[in-house]
Design an enzyme around this catalytic site. Structure first.
Site, PDB file in Angstrom:
ATOM      1  N   HIS A 270       0.732  -1.311  -0.032  1.00 55.90           N
ATOM      2  CA  HIS A 270       0.077   0.006   0.005  1.00 55.90           C
ATOM      3  C   HIS A 270       0.945   1.258   0.054  1.00 55.90           C
ATOM      4  O   HIS A 270       0.277   2.366   0.308  1.00 55.90           O
ATOM      5  CB  HIS A 270      -0.828  -0.225   1.241  1.00 55.90           C
ATOM      6  CG  HIS A 270      -0.090  -0.670   2.447  1.00 55.90           C
ATOM      7  ND1 HIS A 270      -0.056  -1.985   2.625  1.00 55.90           N
ATOM      8  CD2 HIS A 270       0.701  -0.335   3.194  1.00 55.90           C
ATOM      9  CE1 HIS A 270       0.688  -2.443   3.519  1.00 55.90           C
ATOM     10  NE2 HIS A 270       1.200  -1.058   4.046  1.00 55.90           N
ATOM     11  N   CYS A 271       2.137   1.051  -0.349  1.00 56.58           N
ATOM     12  CA  CYS A 271       3.073   2.461  -0.026  1.00 56.58           C
ATOM     13  C   CYS A 271       3.789   2.605  -1.616  1.00 56.58           C
ATOM     14  O   CYS A 271       3.376   3.347  -2.423  1.00 56.58           O
ATOM     15  CB  CYS A 271       4.234   2.181   0.936  1.00 56.58           C
ATOM     16  SG  CYS A 271       3.573   1.667   2.479  1.00 56.58           S
ATOM     17  N   ILE A 272       4.554   1.660  -1.755  1.00 58.44           N
ATOM     18  CA  ILE A 272       5.609   1.940  -2.946  1.00 58.44           C
ATOM     19  C   ILE A 272       5.037   1.868  -4.265  1.00 58.44           C
ATOM     20  O   ILE A 272       5.380   2.939  -5.065  1.00 58.44           O
ATOM     21  CB  ILE A 272       6.664   0.814  -2.899  1.00 58.44           C
ATOM     22  CG1 ILE A 272       7.362   0.532  -1.656  1.00 58.44           C
ATOM     23  CG2 ILE A 272       7.894   1.061  -3.943  1.00 58.44           C
ATOM     24  CD1 ILE A 272       7.815   1.648  -1.028  1.00 58.44           C
ATOM     25  N   ASP A 275       2.304   5.482  -3.227  1.00 61.99           N
ATOM     26  CA  ASP A 275       2.581   6.961  -2.955  1.00 61.99           C
ATOM     27  C   ASP A 275       3.587   7.666  -4.277  1.00 61.99           C
ATOM     28  O   ASP A 275       2.926   8.808  -4.236  1.00 61.99           O
ATOM     29  CB  ASP A 275       3.601   7.180  -1.829  1.00 61.99           C
ATOM     30  CG  ASP A 275       3.044   6.218  -0.494  1.00 61.99           C
ATOM     31  OD1 ASP A 275       3.960   5.627   0.172  1.00 61.99           O
ATOM     32  OD2 ASP A 275       1.847   6.031  -0.600  1.00 61.99           O
TER      33      ASP A 275
END
Ligand code: SAJ
Length: 434
Positions: A270-272, A275
């Site tokens: 859910h980040c890389i 974002d």
């Protein structure tokens, strides 16, 4: 007693909005620092579990929660009215992408509206969710001062501090991970720093919330671009008949000026994968493309299809058609030794294999079953005979998978993580790596 004094004396009431993989560790740290802390979340299951002293996040032990709940420092609530009593509110809500791959800040907007409904003088509101530069100013400061009743830095204090939670990291947790912090005004910074000084060893002040928002985007864009670079190197090495794992291994002997990243089946989590696209979206609006972000996203999002293609090629080399083959996907979590399947490239690989007519099963000791993007599957028994599949595709290199038995039993292995490296010499299986 003013807000700053309340914070310094641990008298300030802390409410964390969003009790997920970021919010739960945070409320535990504040409770540990003797703040009366409440986790507010709309999900009754999370709140029920928290109040029963049961953790639902792998990195947080139930005993920790139970102890602080028992001592009265920690509680959970689904009632937003808890914010009436809050001196410090920290927003840890999701910032996903819409289907259009544009930012979805609706969770931030909803959380801020909730705070506004219960706003009172002398409140600190901090946003921790990863987002594009300007969000804190445009949404939090604007909404929290719009009625003209509150002056920023006078009776409402606002800051941004990016979360730096690394799921599954046993070495770095909330307290020992430096915390970047940007206050909307100097007074906001003073109040927010006084709060974070109580729960983290190192606060890293920066000049504004925008700067703090950008720091987080640089951190994760750095990873996405370097992973994209090494994925492209994998494609180039394949074309040149070179082994990208050998190349990276040798490059890693350079003791300075190099940092290894590894090719894989795509970018999960859910980040890389998400974002950096918040920044490229913002820059497109300013007619200045963030080219590296967009190029890395193109390379990384093409990797699952590449894995499907090399699997088809491997079957073809054994005179087998993809259609009608039975393929086992080994590992569906988005990274090693965790259970999170969000945005996992395994989903795209499974969909691609099915689209070509393969029958697909999966094995993942961390994921008994999953429902993602229209796929709903249960894992096979770990004792499954690998000889009963036409090919195994290793997507997530969990330490608990039996790679030795795979190389003894399976006819073909497509290994996207070089997980079978140690067994390649004696392998009966035909092994194809990225
Ligand atoms: N991946 C590769 N090759 C690599 C590294 C990762 O293909 O060399 C893939 C992983 O398999 C995964 C995705 O990229 O699918 C993301 O992996 P990650 O190692 O970046 O792990 P995340 O997504 O859990 O990232 C978090 C981030 N933490 C925060 O955003 C607060 C990131 O900033 C951390 O640096 C990262 O953990 C970490 O270092 O583990």
């Amino acid at each position: 007693m003013n807000l700053l004094e309340k914070i310094k004396k641990q008298q300030a009431r802390v409410v964390v909005v969003g009790a997920g993989y970021v919010g739960l560790p945070l409320v535990v740290e504040f409770a540990k620092a003797a703040f009366r802390t409440t986790a507010y979340d709309r999900d009754p299951a999370k709140i029920k579990s928290l109040n029963a002293g049961k953790s639902y996040i792998e990195d947080i032990r139930s005993e920790e929660i139970a102890e602080h709940v028992r001592e009265g420092f920690l509680s959970g609530s689904t009632d937003e009215a808890v914010i009436d009593e809050a001196d410090c509110v920290i927003l840890c809500v999701p910032t996903p992408l819409k289907k259009s791959k544009d930012p979805d800040v609706s969770f931030i907007e909803a959380a801020v509206e909730t705070v506004v409904r219960h706003q009172h003088p002398g409140m600190l509101v901090v946003l921790e969710s990863t987002t594009y530069p300007g969000t804190t100013r445009d949404i939090l400061v604007t909404q929290l001062t719009q009625q003209g009743k509150y002056g920023i830095g006078k009776d409402i204090f606002v800051a941004f501090s990016p979360e730096r939670v690394d799921p599954g990291n046993a070495k770095f947790g909330t307290r020992n991970t430096p915390k970047v912090l940007g206050g909307a005004t100097p007074a906001c910074m003073e109040v927010a720093q006084a709060l974070y000084d109580q729960v983290v060893d190192t606060v890293v002040p920066v000049s504004s919330p925008d700067a703090a928002e950008m720091v987080k985007l640089l951190e994760n864009t750095f990873r996405a671009v370097n992973i994209g670079l090494v994925n492209e190197f994998a494609l180039i090495c394949e074309r040149l008949g070179l082994n990208v794992w050998e190349i990276i291994g040798a490059a890693s002997t350079k003791p300075f000026g190099y940092m290894p990243f590894y090719p894989g089946p795509g970018l999960g989590g859910h980040c890389i994968p998400i974002d950096p696209l918040y920044l490229s979206w913002k820059m497109r609006g300013l007619k200045m493309p963030a080219r590296f972000i967009e190029l890395a996203d193109m390379v990384n999002t093409a990797m699952p299809e590449h894995v499907v293609q090399i699997t088809a090629n491997a079957l073809n080399n054994h005179k087998k058609a993809m259609r009608g083959s039975h393929i086992l996907v080994a590992g569906v979590a988005y990274k090693r030794d965790i259970s999170d399947v969000r945005e996992s490239p395994a989903i795209d690989v499974i969909a691609g294999l099915k689209h070509r007519g393969a029958e697909v099963s999966y094995l993942d000791p961390w994921v008994p079953a999953f429902k993602e993007h229209g796929l709903s599957m249960e894992g096979v028994n770990p004792d499954t005979s690998f000889a009963s599949y036409d090919a195994i595709v290793i997507i997530t290199d969990h330490s608990g998978l039996d790679y030795a038995r795979m190389t003894r039993e399976a006819p073909i292995i497509v290994d996207t993580r070089n997980a079978t490296k140690r067994y390649a010499a004696d392998s009966k299986a035909a092994i194809v790596t990225l």
